[in-house]
Design an enzyme around this catalytic site. Structure first.
Site, mmCIF file in Angstrom:
data_model
loop_
_atom_site.group_PDB
_atom_site.id
_atom_site.type_symbol
_atom_site.label_atom_id
_atom_site.label_comp_id
_atom_site.label_asym_id
_atom_site.label_seq_id
_atom_site.Cartn_x
_atom_site.Cartn_y
_atom_site.Cartn_z
ATOM 1 N N ASP A 126 115.348 67.417 103.817
ATOM 2 C CA ASP A 126 114.385 67.260 102.714
ATOM 3 C C ASP A 126 113.628 65.942 102.746
ATOM 4 O OD1 ASP A 126 115.382 69.709 101.877
ATOM 5 O OD2 ASP A 126 116.856 68.789 100.541
ATOM 6 N N LYS A 135 109.587 66.913 105.947
ATOM 7 C CA LYS A 135 109.172 67.410 107.270
ATOM 8 C C LYS A 135 107.991 68.374 107.160
ATOM 9 C CE LYS A 135 113.410 68.911 107.851
ATOM 10 N NZ LYS A 135 114.095 68.279 106.706
ATOM 11 N N GLY A 146 114.045 74.571 103.527
ATOM 12 C CA GLY A 146 112.967 74.776 102.554
ATOM 13 C C GLY A 146 111.958 73.669 102.790
ATOM 14 N N HIS A 147 110.831 74.000 103.410
ATOM 15 C CA HIS A 147 109.829 72.997 103.776
ATOM 16 C C HIS A 147 108.599 73.158 102.892
ATOM 17 C CE1 HIS A 147 111.715 72.538 108.070
ATOM 18 N NE2 HIS A 147 112.554 72.266 107.090
ATOM 19 N N GLN A 159 116.711 70.735 108.500
ATOM 20 C CA GLN A 159 117.844 69.901 108.065
ATOM 21 C C GLN A 159 117.600 68.448 108.510
ATOM 22 O OE1 GLN A 159 118.958 73.225 109.701
ATOM 23 N NE2 GLN A 159 118.304 73.759 107.655
HETATM 24 P P1 GDP Z 1 111.599 69.122 104.019
HETATM 25 O O1 GDP Z 1 112.730 70.062 103.896
HETATM 26 O O2 GDP Z 1 111.909 67.934 104.871
HETATM 27 O O3 GDP Z 1 110.310 69.767 104.436
HETATM 28 O O4 GDP Z 1 111.354 68.523 102.546
HETATM 29 P P2 GDP Z 1 111.343 69.357 101.170
HETATM 30 O O5 GDP Z 1 110.082 70.102 101.088
HETATM 31 O O6 GDP Z 1 112.615 70.104 100.993
HETATM 32 O O7 GDP Z 1 111.420 68.176 100.121
HETATM 33 C C1 GDP Z 1 110.468 67.171 100.082
HETATM 34 C C2 GDP Z 1 109.849 67.154 98.684
HETATM 35 O O8 GDP Z 1 109.115 65.961 98.492
HETATM 36 C C3 GDP Z 1 108.849 68.275 98.476
HETATM 37 O O9 GDP Z 1 108.831 68.610 97.116
HETATM 38 C C4 GDP Z 1 107.526 67.629 98.880
HETATM 39 O O10 GDP Z 1 106.398 68.240 98.254
HETATM 40 C C5 GDP Z 1 107.724 66.229 98.365
HETATM 41 N N1 GDP Z 1 107.067 65.158 99.120
HETATM 42 C C6 GDP Z 1 106.840 65.034 100.452
HETATM 43 N N2 GDP Z 1 106.322 63.824 100.734
HETATM 44 C C7 GDP Z 1 106.227 63.159 99.563
HETATM 45 C C8 GDP Z 1 105.803 61.849 99.198
HETATM 46 O O11 GDP Z 1 105.416 61.031 100.019
HETATM 47 N N3 GDP Z 1 105.883 61.528 97.870
HETATM 48 C C9 GDP Z 1 106.317 62.399 96.914
HETATM 49 N N4 GDP Z 1 106.364 61.999 95.651
HETATM 50 N N5 GDP Z 1 106.724 63.639 97.225
HETATM 51 C C10 GDP Z 1 106.706 64.008 98.539
HETATM 52 P P1 IMO Z 2 115.640 71.321 105.148
HETATM 53 O O1 IMO Z 2 115.155 71.881 106.460
HETATM 54 C C1 IMO Z 2 118.959 69.799 102.796
HETATM 55 C C2 IMO Z 2 122.910 71.497 103.612
HETATM 56 C C3 IMO Z 2 123.552 72.335 102.537
HETATM 57 C C4 IMO Z 2 125.024 72.083 102.828
HETATM 58 C C5 IMO Z 2 125.055 72.008 104.347
HETATM 59 C C6 IMO Z 2 125.430 73.310 105.033
HETATM 60 O O2 IMO Z 2 114.897 71.825 103.972
HETATM 61 O O3 IMO Z 2 115.713 69.832 105.214
HETATM 62 P P2 IMO Z 2 124.274 75.682 105.383
HETATM 63 O O4 IMO Z 2 123.444 76.514 104.457
HETATM 64 O O5 IMO Z 2 123.564 75.241 106.601
HETATM 65 O O6 IMO Z 2 125.609 76.297 105.653
HETATM 66 O O7 IMO Z 2 124.596 74.349 104.518
HETATM 67 O O8 IMO Z 2 123.738 71.624 104.749
HETATM 68 N N1 IMO Z 2 121.553 71.943 104.007
HETATM 69 C C7 IMO Z 2 120.429 71.291 103.687
HETATM 70 N N2 IMO Z 2 120.233 70.218 102.904
HETATM 71 N N3 IMO Z 2 117.914 70.366 103.429
HETATM 72 C C8 IMO Z 2 118.105 71.436 104.238
HETATM 73 O O9 IMO Z 2 117.120 71.929 105.014
HETATM 74 C C9 IMO Z 2 119.399 71.974 104.362
HETATM 75 N N4 IMO Z 2 119.932 73.025 105.037
HETATM 76 C C10 IMO Z 2 121.251 72.982 104.822
HETATM 77 O O10 IMO Z 2 123.177 71.901 101.259
HETATM 78 O O11 IMO Z 2 125.388 70.811 102.335
HETATM 79 MG MG MG Z 3 113.871 71.005 102.410
#
Ligand code: GDP
Ligand code: IMO
Ligand code: MG
Length: 422
Positions: free
Chosen positions: A13, A16, A40-41, A223
Protein backbone atom coordinates in the site's frame (compact mmCIF):
# COMPACT_ATOMS: atom_id res chain seq x y z
CA UNK A 1 15.87 -4.10 -23.46
CA UNK A 2 15.18 -3.15 -20.75
CA UNK A 3 12.88 -4.12 -17.89
CA UNK A 4 12.32 -1.64 -15.07
CA UNK A 5 10.76 -2.92 -11.85
CA UNK A 6 8.56 -0.95 -9.46
CA UNK A 7 8.02 -2.55 -6.06
CA UNK A 8 6.95 -1.70 -2.52
CA UNK A 9 9.65 -1.37 0.16
CA UNK A 10 7.36 -1.62 3.20
CA UNK A 11 4.27 -3.76 4.01
CA UNK A 12 2.32 -2.90 0.85
CA UNK A 13 0.00 0.00 0.00
CA UNK A 14 2.89 2.38 -0.62
CA UNK A 15 1.11 3.91 -3.62
CA UNK A 16 2.36 1.52 -6.33
CA UNK A 17 -0.82 1.79 -8.40
CA UNK A 18 -0.71 5.57 -8.47
CA UNK A 19 2.92 5.77 -9.57
CA UNK A 20 2.69 2.94 -12.14
CA UNK A 21 -0.21 4.83 -13.73
CA UNK A 22 1.90 8.03 -13.85
CA UNK A 23 4.96 6.45 -15.51
CA UNK A 24 3.20 3.76 -17.59
CA UNK A 25 3.24 5.76 -20.82
CA UNK A 26 7.06 5.50 -20.88
CA UNK A 27 6.64 1.75 -21.47
CA UNK A 28 5.25 -0.56 -24.14
CA UNK A 29 4.25 -3.17 -21.58
CA UNK A 30 3.24 -3.07 -17.90
CA UNK A 31 3.26 -6.52 -16.27
CA UNK A 32 2.21 -7.80 -12.86
CA UNK A 33 4.64 -10.52 -11.71
CA UNK A 34 3.36 -11.93 -8.41
CA UNK A 35 0.55 -11.90 -5.87
CA UNK A 36 -3.09 -11.94 -6.83
CA UNK A 37 -6.33 -10.27 -5.85
CA UNK A 38 -4.95 -9.71 -2.33
CA UNK A 39 -3.54 -6.55 -3.95
CA UNK A 40 -5.54 -3.32 -4.10
CA UNK A 41 -3.89 -0.66 -6.26
CA UNK A 42 -5.60 2.74 -6.28
CA UNK A 43 -5.49 5.18 -9.18
CA UNK A 44 -7.20 8.59 -9.13
CA UNK A 45 -7.74 10.90 -12.12
CA UNK A 46 -10.45 13.24 -13.42
CA UNK A 47 -12.14 13.03 -10.02
CA UNK A 48 -12.65 9.25 -10.22
CA UNK A 49 -11.00 6.56 -8.09
CA UNK A 50 -10.27 3.07 -9.48
CA UNK A 51 -9.05 0.14 -7.38
CA UNK A 52 -7.32 -2.63 -9.33
CA UNK A 53 -6.75 -6.12 -7.90
CA UNK A 54 -5.50 -8.19 -10.83
CA UNK A 55 -5.33 -5.81 -13.79
CA UNK A 56 -1.95 -4.05 -14.05
CA UNK A 57 -1.98 -0.35 -13.18
CA UNK A 58 -0.84 0.64 -16.69
CA UNK A 59 -4.30 -0.14 -18.08
CA UNK A 60 -5.39 3.52 -18.30
CA UNK A 61 -2.33 4.61 -20.30
CA UNK A 62 -2.57 4.88 -24.11
CA UNK A 63 -0.82 2.24 -26.23
CA UNK A 64 0.33 0.11 -23.30
CA UNK A 65 -0.14 -3.67 -23.26
CA UNK A 66 -0.88 -5.04 -19.79
CA UNK A 67 0.29 -8.52 -18.89
CA UNK A 68 -0.78 -10.66 -15.95
CA UNK A 69 2.37 -12.75 -15.64
CA UNK A 70 2.97 -16.39 -14.78
CA UNK A 71 3.91 -15.54 -11.18
CA UNK A 72 0.44 -14.16 -10.45
CA UNK A 73 -2.39 -16.28 -9.01
CA UNK A 74 -5.70 -15.50 -10.69
CA UNK A 75 -9.23 -15.80 -9.38
CA UNK A 76 -11.31 -15.92 -12.58
CA UNK A 77 -14.37 -14.65 -10.67
CA UNK A 78 -12.53 -11.52 -9.48
CA UNK A 79 -10.96 -11.00 -12.90
CA UNK A 80 -14.31 -11.16 -14.68
CA UNK A 81 -15.88 -8.75 -12.19
CA UNK A 82 -12.95 -6.37 -12.45
CA UNK A 83 -12.96 -6.26 -16.25
CA UNK A 84 -16.75 -5.89 -16.42
CA UNK A 85 -16.75 -3.05 -13.86
CA UNK A 86 -14.04 -1.16 -15.73
CA UNK A 87 -15.74 -1.74 -19.08
CA UNK A 88 -19.04 -0.50 -17.70
CA UNK A 89 -17.30 2.81 -16.91
CA UNK A 90 -16.33 3.06 -20.58
CA UNK A 91 -12.74 1.81 -20.36
CA UNK A 92 -11.26 -0.45 -23.02
CA UNK A 93 -9.67 -3.43 -21.25
CA UNK A 94 -9.73 -6.74 -23.15
CA UNK A 95 -7.84 -5.55 -26.23
CA UNK A 96 -5.02 -4.18 -24.01
CA UNK A 97 -4.67 -7.28 -21.83
CA UNK A 98 -2.66 -10.50 -22.04
CA UNK A 99 -2.80 -13.30 -19.49
CA UNK A 100 -0.09 -15.90 -18.96
CA UNK A 101 -1.17 -19.49 -19.51
CA UNK A 102 1.25 -20.45 -16.73
CA UNK A 103 -0.45 -18.33 -14.06
CA UNK A 104 -2.15 -20.50 -11.44
CA UNK A 105 -5.89 -20.46 -10.83
CA UNK A 106 -7.49 -19.69 -7.47
CA UNK A 107 -10.42 -22.06 -6.93
CA UNK A 108 -13.35 -21.34 -4.61
CA UNK A 109 -12.07 -24.14 -2.38
CA UNK A 110 -8.69 -22.35 -2.07
CA UNK A 111 -10.57 -19.44 -0.49
CA UNK A 112 -12.37 -21.85 1.86
CA UNK A 113 -9.04 -23.40 2.86
CA UNK A 114 -7.59 -19.93 3.46
CA UNK A 115 -10.49 -19.07 5.81
CA UNK A 116 -10.34 -22.43 7.60
CA UNK A 117 -6.57 -22.16 8.10
CA UNK A 118 -6.87 -18.64 9.51
CA UNK A 119 -9.69 -19.68 11.83
CA UNK A 120 -7.67 -22.61 13.15
CA UNK A 121 -4.74 -20.31 14.00
CA UNK A 122 -6.79 -18.21 16.45
CA UNK A 123 -4.82 -15.19 17.68
CA UNK A 124 -1.80 -16.37 15.68
CA UNK A 125 -3.64 -15.76 12.40
CA UNK A 126 -1.75 -14.04 9.57
CA UNK A 127 -4.52 -11.54 8.94
CA UNK A 128 -4.81 -12.81 5.36
CA UNK A 129 -7.06 -11.01 2.89
CA UNK A 130 -8.77 -14.45 2.52
CA UNK A 131 -8.47 -14.34 -1.26
CA UNK A 132 -7.06 -17.88 -1.38
CA UNK A 133 -3.49 -16.74 -2.03
CA UNK A 134 -1.63 -19.04 0.41
CA UNK A 135 -3.46 -22.29 -0.52
CA UNK A 136 -3.06 -21.56 -4.26
CA UNK A 137 0.70 -21.05 -4.00
CA UNK A 138 0.84 -24.18 -1.79
CA UNK A 139 -0.78 -26.17 -4.61
CA UNK A 140 1.61 -24.58 -7.09
CA UNK A 141 4.75 -25.59 -5.17
CA UNK A 142 3.10 -28.88 -4.15
CA UNK A 143 2.58 -29.58 -7.89
CA UNK A 144 -1.16 -29.96 -7.62
CA UNK A 145 -2.26 -26.64 -9.10
CA UNK A 146 -4.41 -25.76 -12.08
CA UNK A 147 -3.16 -23.16 -14.51
CA UNK A 148 -4.85 -20.69 -16.82
CA UNK A 149 -3.75 -22.68 -19.88
CA UNK A 150 -5.58 -25.75 -18.54
CA UNK A 151 -8.94 -24.12 -19.28
CA UNK A 152 -8.19 -24.61 -23.00
CA UNK A 153 -7.35 -28.30 -22.61
CA UNK A 154 -9.77 -31.24 -23.00
CA UNK A 155 -9.10 -32.65 -19.51
CA UNK A 156 -9.84 -29.40 -17.62
CA UNK A 157 -13.01 -30.68 -15.94
CA UNK A 158 -11.24 -33.84 -14.80
CA UNK A 159 -8.28 -31.89 -13.36
CA UNK A 160 -10.65 -29.52 -11.62
CA UNK A 161 -12.73 -32.33 -10.09
CA UNK A 162 -9.59 -34.04 -8.74
CA UNK A 163 -8.32 -30.88 -7.10
CA UNK A 164 -11.70 -29.93 -5.65
CA UNK A 165 -12.04 -33.41 -4.15
CA UNK A 166 -8.59 -33.08 -2.60
CA UNK A 167 -9.59 -29.74 -1.08
CA UNK A 168 -12.85 -31.17 0.28
CA UNK A 169 -10.91 -33.99 1.96
CA UNK A 170 -8.57 -31.42 3.50
CA UNK A 171 -11.42 -29.21 4.66
CA UNK A 172 -13.13 -32.12 6.33
CA UNK A 173 -10.11 -34.02 7.65
CA UNK A 174 -8.05 -31.05 8.86
CA UNK A 175 -10.69 -28.54 9.79
CA UNK A 176 -13.85 -30.59 10.25
CA UNK A 177 -15.70 -28.54 7.63
CA UNK A 178 -18.13 -29.79 4.98
CA UNK A 179 -18.88 -26.69 2.95
CA UNK A 180 -21.66 -26.29 0.41
CA UNK A 181 -19.76 -25.65 -2.84
CA UNK A 182 -22.28 -25.94 -5.69
CA UNK A 183 -23.08 -22.23 -6.01
CA UNK A 184 -19.42 -21.22 -5.76
CA UNK A 185 -18.40 -23.82 -8.37
CA UNK A 186 -21.15 -22.69 -10.74
CA UNK A 187 -19.92 -19.09 -10.44
CA UNK A 188 -16.36 -20.32 -10.98
CA UNK A 189 -17.31 -22.24 -14.15
CA UNK A 190 -19.08 -19.18 -15.53
CA UNK A 191 -15.94 -17.15 -14.92
CA UNK A 192 -13.79 -19.89 -16.54
CA UNK A 193 -15.98 -19.67 -19.65
CA UNK A 194 -15.33 -15.91 -19.65
CA UNK A 195 -11.58 -16.49 -19.14
CA UNK A 196 -11.53 -18.61 -22.33
CA UNK A 197 -12.63 -15.52 -24.28
CA UNK A 198 -9.71 -13.42 -23.00
CA UNK A 199 -6.29 -13.12 -24.69
CA UNK A 200 -4.44 -16.06 -23.07
CA UNK A 201 -0.82 -16.22 -24.19
CA UNK A 202 2.66 -17.55 -23.63
CA UNK A 203 3.54 -14.17 -22.21
CA UNK A 204 7.20 -15.00 -21.54
CA UNK A 205 7.71 -15.52 -25.30
CA UNK A 206 5.88 -12.26 -26.03
CA UNK A 207 8.10 -10.41 -23.55
CA UNK A 208 11.25 -11.89 -25.11
CA UNK A 209 10.07 -10.58 -28.49
CA UNK A 210 9.33 -7.09 -27.10
CA UNK A 211 12.73 -6.94 -25.39
CA UNK A 212 14.58 -8.25 -28.47
CA UNK A 213 13.27 -5.37 -30.56
CA UNK A 214 14.18 -2.81 -27.89
CA UNK A 215 10.79 -2.32 -26.23
CA UNK A 216 10.55 -1.16 -22.61
CA UNK A 217 8.74 -3.17 -19.97
CA UNK A 218 7.63 -2.07 -16.51
CA UNK A 219 7.23 -4.90 -13.99
CA UNK A 220 4.67 -3.96 -11.34
CA UNK A 221 5.03 -5.49 -7.90
CA UNK A 222 2.23 -6.20 -5.48
CA UNK A 223 2.43 -6.24 -1.66
CA UNK A 224 5.80 -5.09 -0.31
CA UNK A 225 9.29 -6.33 0.53
CA UNK A 226 8.48 -6.85 4.21
CA UNK A 227 5.69 -9.26 3.19
CA UNK A 228 8.08 -11.33 1.01
CA UNK A 229 7.93 -15.08 1.62
CA UNK A 230 11.74 -15.32 2.02
CA UNK A 231 12.74 -12.04 3.60
CA UNK A 232 9.57 -10.67 5.21
CA UNK A 233 8.47 -11.07 8.82
CA UNK A 234 7.76 -14.80 8.40
CA UNK A 235 5.22 -16.30 9.00
CA UNK A 236 3.32 -12.98 8.84
CA UNK A 237 3.94 -12.61 5.13
CA UNK A 238 2.29 -13.34 1.82
CA UNK A 239 3.17 -16.42 -0.25
CA UNK A 240 5.15 -14.90 -3.13
CA UNK A 241 8.48 -13.21 -3.88
CA UNK A 242 7.89 -9.48 -3.75
CA UNK A 243 11.53 -8.51 -4.42
CA UNK A 244 13.07 -7.71 -7.83
CA UNK A 245 14.12 -11.37 -8.22
CA UNK A 246 10.39 -12.15 -8.21
CA UNK A 247 10.02 -10.08 -11.38
CA UNK A 248 12.43 -12.41 -13.24
CA UNK A 249 10.72 -15.65 -12.24
CA UNK A 250 7.24 -14.15 -12.31
CA UNK A 251 7.59 -12.97 -15.92
CA UNK A 252 10.26 -15.24 -17.39
CA UNK A 253 12.83 -12.50 -18.03
CA UNK A 254 16.49 -12.79 -17.18
CA UNK A 255 18.21 -10.66 -14.50
CA UNK A 256 20.39 -9.24 -17.30
CA UNK A 257 17.34 -7.40 -18.68
CA UNK A 258 16.72 -5.40 -15.50
CA UNK A 259 17.69 -1.73 -15.70
CA UNK A 260 16.09 0.40 -12.98
CA UNK A 261 14.46 -0.81 -9.80
CA UNK A 262 12.05 1.77 -8.40
CA UNK A 263 11.50 1.27 -4.67
CA UNK A 264 8.40 3.01 -3.38
CA UNK A 265 7.74 3.94 0.25
CA UNK A 266 5.44 6.15 2.30
CA UNK A 267 6.90 9.06 4.27
CA UNK A 268 5.74 7.08 7.34
CA UNK A 269 4.75 3.38 7.58
CA UNK A 270 1.59 1.26 7.60
CA UNK A 271 0.76 -2.40 7.91
CA UNK A 272 -2.53 -4.27 7.56
CA UNK A 273 -2.88 -7.73 9.10
CA UNK A 274 -0.83 -9.31 11.88
CA UNK A 275 2.91 -9.36 12.49
CA UNK A 276 5.71 -7.25 13.93
CA UNK A 277 5.84 -3.51 13.27
CA UNK A 278 8.66 -1.95 15.33
CA UNK A 279 7.67 1.72 14.90
CA UNK A 280 3.90 1.16 15.28
CA UNK A 281 1.93 3.91 17.04
CA UNK A 282 -0.82 2.44 19.16
CA UNK A 283 -2.29 5.66 20.60
CA UNK A 284 -3.76 8.96 19.39
CA UNK A 285 -0.94 9.79 16.97
CA UNK A 286 -1.43 6.47 15.15
CA UNK A 287 -5.17 7.12 14.92
CA UNK A 288 -4.53 10.63 13.64
CA UNK A 289 -2.16 9.34 10.93
CA UNK A 290 -4.79 6.76 9.88
CA UNK A 291 -7.44 9.45 9.49
CA UNK A 292 -5.19 12.01 7.77
CA UNK A 293 -3.78 9.37 5.41
CA UNK A 294 -7.10 7.59 4.75
CA UNK A 295 -5.36 4.41 5.85
CA UNK A 296 -8.03 1.79 5.25
CA UNK A 297 -7.32 -1.30 3.11
CA UNK A 298 -8.10 -0.94 -0.61
CA UNK A 299 -9.04 -4.64 -0.79
CA UNK A 300 -10.64 -5.44 2.59
CA UNK A 301 -11.43 -1.98 4.04
CA UNK A 302 -9.61 -2.94 7.25
CA UNK A 303 -8.00 -0.09 9.23
CA UNK A 304 -4.24 -0.04 8.58
CA UNK A 305 -1.84 0.06 11.51
CA UNK A 306 0.27 3.24 11.35
CA UNK A 307 3.75 4.16 12.56
CA UNK A 308 6.94 6.09 11.79
CA UNK A 309 9.35 5.60 8.92
CA UNK A 310 11.88 2.85 9.63
CA UNK A 311 15.20 3.46 7.87
CA UNK A 312 17.02 0.21 8.85
CA UNK A 313 14.10 -1.73 7.34
CA UNK A 314 14.15 0.43 4.20
CA UNK A 315 17.88 -0.14 3.75
CA UNK A 316 17.31 -3.88 4.10
CA UNK A 317 14.57 -3.73 1.43
CA UNK A 318 16.77 -1.67 -0.92
CA UNK A 319 19.62 -4.17 -0.63
CA UNK A 320 17.35 -7.15 -1.31
CA UNK A 321 16.18 -5.72 -4.64
CA UNK A 322 19.05 -3.52 -5.81
CA UNK A 323 16.86 -0.43 -5.75
CA UNK A 324 18.28 2.32 -7.99
CA UNK A 325 15.58 5.00 -7.52
CA UNK A 326 13.40 5.82 -4.54
CA UNK A 327 9.86 7.17 -4.76
CA UNK A 328 8.35 8.75 -1.64
CA UNK A 329 4.58 9.05 -1.32
CA UNK A 330 2.15 10.62 1.15
CA UNK A 331 4.51 13.31 2.47
CA UNK A 332 1.40 15.55 2.37
CA UNK A 333 -0.09 13.45 5.20
CA UNK A 334 2.69 14.66 7.55
CA UNK A 335 2.20 18.35 6.73
CA UNK A 336 0.75 19.27 10.14
CA UNK A 337 3.51 17.57 12.18
CA UNK A 338 5.92 19.90 13.95
CA UNK A 339 8.37 17.08 14.51
CA UNK A 340 8.66 13.78 12.64
CA UNK A 341 10.27 10.84 14.45
CA UNK A 342 12.14 8.32 12.26
CA UNK A 343 13.78 5.03 13.28
CA UNK A 344 17.49 5.20 12.47
CA UNK A 345 18.67 2.14 14.45
CA UNK A 346 17.51 -0.58 16.82
CA UNK A 347 18.51 -1.63 20.29
CA UNK A 348 18.53 -5.42 20.11
CA UNK A 349 19.35 -7.42 23.25
CA UNK A 350 21.19 -4.40 24.70
CA UNK A 351 23.20 -3.57 21.55
CA UNK A 352 22.61 -0.70 19.16
CA UNK A 353 22.56 -1.84 15.55
CA UNK A 354 21.41 -0.72 12.11
CA UNK A 355 21.07 -4.33 10.96
CA UNK A 356 17.55 -5.73 11.08
CA UNK A 357 17.44 -8.52 13.70
CA UNK A 358 16.20 -12.02 12.75
CA UNK A 359 12.96 -11.55 14.72
CA UNK A 360 12.27 -7.86 15.31
CA UNK A 361 9.43 -8.69 17.68
CA UNK A 362 11.86 -10.12 20.25
CA UNK A 363 13.88 -7.79 22.52
CA UNK A 364 14.09 -5.05 19.88
CA UNK A 365 13.26 -1.36 20.26
CA UNK A 366 13.67 1.20 17.52
CA UNK A 367 15.88 4.23 18.14
CA UNK A 368 13.86 7.26 17.02
CA UNK A 369 15.38 10.57 15.94
CA UNK A 370 13.25 13.68 15.46
CA UNK A 371 13.28 15.68 12.25
CA UNK A 372 11.70 19.09 11.74
CA UNK A 373 8.31 19.08 10.01
CA UNK A 374 7.53 21.47 7.10
CA UNK A 375 4.17 22.61 8.49
CA UNK A 376 2.70 23.65 5.14
CA UNK A 377 0.29 22.28 2.57
CA UNK A 378 2.24 20.67 -0.28
CA UNK A 379 -0.65 19.13 -2.23
CA UNK A 380 -0.41 21.80 -4.96
CA UNK A 381 3.39 21.45 -5.36
CA UNK A 382 4.39 20.29 -8.88
CA UNK A 383 8.01 21.38 -9.27
CA UNK A 384 11.13 20.85 -7.14
CA UNK A 385 11.11 24.62 -6.34
CA UNK A 386 7.69 24.21 -4.70
CA UNK A 387 9.06 21.87 -2.01
CA UNK A 388 9.48 23.52 1.42
CA UNK A 389 13.02 23.58 2.82
CA UNK A 390 12.25 21.33 5.77
CA UNK A 391 10.78 18.67 3.46
CA UNK A 392 13.89 18.95 1.27
CA UNK A 393 15.94 18.33 4.42
CA UNK A 394 13.78 15.29 5.30
CA UNK A 395 14.36 13.89 1.79
CA UNK A 396 18.12 14.63 1.90
CA UNK A 397 18.40 12.88 5.27
CA UNK A 398 16.68 9.78 3.81
CA UNK A 399 18.85 9.81 0.67
CA UNK A 400 22.02 10.11 2.74
CA UNK A 401 21.03 7.27 5.09
CA UNK A 402 19.97 4.99 2.24
CA UNK A 403 22.62 6.10 -0.25
CA UNK A 404 19.95 6.14 -2.97
CA UNK A 405 18.28 9.12 -4.70
CA UNK A 406 14.60 9.99 -4.33
CA UNK A 407 13.51 10.59 -7.93
CA UNK A 408 9.77 11.13 -7.48
CA UNK A 409 7.79 12.74 -4.68
CA UNK A 410 4.04 12.12 -4.56
CA UNK A 411 2.01 14.81 -2.79
CA UNK A 412 -1.55 13.50 -3.09
CA UNK A 413 -3.59 10.63 -4.55
CA UNK A 414 -4.30 12.24 -7.94
CA UNK A 415 -2.30 11.41 -11.06
CA UNK A 416 -1.28 15.09 -11.30
CA UNK A 417 0.09 15.25 -7.75
CA UNK A 418 3.65 14.20 -8.43
CA UNK A 419 7.03 15.93 -8.62
CA UNK A 420 9.86 14.59 -10.80
CA UNK A 421 13.12 15.10 -8.90
CA UNK A 422 15.41 13.19 -11.25
P1 GDP B 1 -0.77 0.27 -3.50
O1 GDP B 1 -1.35 -1.00 -3.03
O2 GDP B 1 0.70 0.37 -3.26
O3 GDP B 1 -1.11 0.60 -4.93
O4 GDP B 1 -1.43 1.42 -2.60
P2 GDP B 1 -2.98 1.54 -2.19
O5 GDP B 1 -3.73 2.01 -3.35
O6 GDP B 1 -3.44 0.31 -1.50
O7 GDP B 1 -2.89 2.63 -1.04
C1 GDP B 1 -2.35 3.89 -1.27
C2 GDP B 1 -3.41 4.93 -0.92
O8 GDP B 1 -2.82 6.22 -0.83
C3 GDP B 1 -4.48 5.06 -1.99
O9 GDP B 1 -5.67 5.47 -1.38
C4 GDP B 1 -3.93 6.17 -2.89
O10 GDP B 1 -4.96 6.86 -3.60
C5 GDP B 1 -3.30 7.07 -1.87
N1 GDP B 1 -2.11 7.82 -2.30
C6 GDP B 1 -1.12 7.47 -3.16
N2 GDP B 1 -0.15 8.40 -3.18
C7 GDP B 1 -0.53 9.37 -2.30
C8 GDP B 1 0.06 10.58 -1.85
O11 GDP B 1 1.15 10.96 -2.24
N3 GDP B 1 -0.64 11.29 -0.91
C9 GDP B 1 -1.86 10.90 -0.43
N4 GDP B 1 -2.46 11.65 0.48
N5 GDP B 1 -2.44 9.76 -0.84
C10 GDP B 1 -1.77 8.99 -1.75
P1 IMO C 1 -0.93 -4.28 -2.19
O1 IMO C 1 -0.46 -4.84 -3.51
C1 IMO C 1 -1.06 -4.66 2.14
C2 IMO C 1 -1.10 -8.72 3.77
C3 IMO C 1 -2.35 -9.18 4.48
C4 IMO C 1 -1.76 -10.17 5.47
C5 IMO C 1 -0.63 -10.81 4.67
C6 IMO C 1 -1.00 -12.12 4.00
O2 IMO C 1 -2.21 -3.55 -2.27
O3 IMO C 1 0.16 -3.50 -1.54
P2 IMO C 1 -2.57 -12.86 1.98
O4 IMO C 1 -3.92 -12.37 1.56
O5 IMO C 1 -1.50 -12.64 0.98
O6 IMO C 1 -2.61 -14.25 2.52
O7 IMO C 1 -2.20 -11.93 3.26
O8 IMO C 1 -0.27 -9.86 3.67
N1 IMO C 1 -1.32 -8.22 2.40
C7 IMO C 1 -1.26 -6.92 2.05
N2 IMO C 1 -1.09 -5.82 2.80
N3 IMO C 1 -1.15 -4.54 0.80
C8 IMO C 1 -1.30 -5.65 0.03
O9 IMO C 1 -1.24 -5.60 -1.32
C9 IMO C 1 -1.40 -6.91 0.65
N4 IMO C 1 -1.58 -8.18 0.21
C10 IMO C 1 -1.52 -8.97 1.28
O10 IMO C 1 -3.00 -8.11 5.11
O11 IMO C 1 -1.17 -9.47 6.54
MG1 MG D 1 -2.89 -1.69 -1.78
Amino acid sequence: MPVDVLLGLQWGDEGKGKVVDVIASDYEVVARFQGGPNAGHTIVFDGTKYVLHLIPSGIFAENVTCIIGNGVVIDPVTLKREIETLESSGKEIKSKLMISRRAHLILPTHKMLDAASEKSKGDQKIGSTLRGIGPTYMDKTGRNGLRVGDVEEPDFQELLDTLVQKHLHLLEGLYGEKPEIDAALAEFMEAVAYLRTLPLANTEAYLHEVLARGGNVLAEGAQGTLLDIEFGSYPFVTSSNTTSAGACVGLGVSPREIRKVFGIFKAYATRVGSGPFPTELLGDTGNALREMGGEYGATTGRPRRCGWLDLPLLRYAINLSGVTDLIMTKADVLSSMEEIPVATAYVHRGETTQVVPYRVEHDTTPVLENFKGWMSDITAARKPEDIPGDLKNYISMIEAYLNTPVTYLSVGPDREQIIDLS
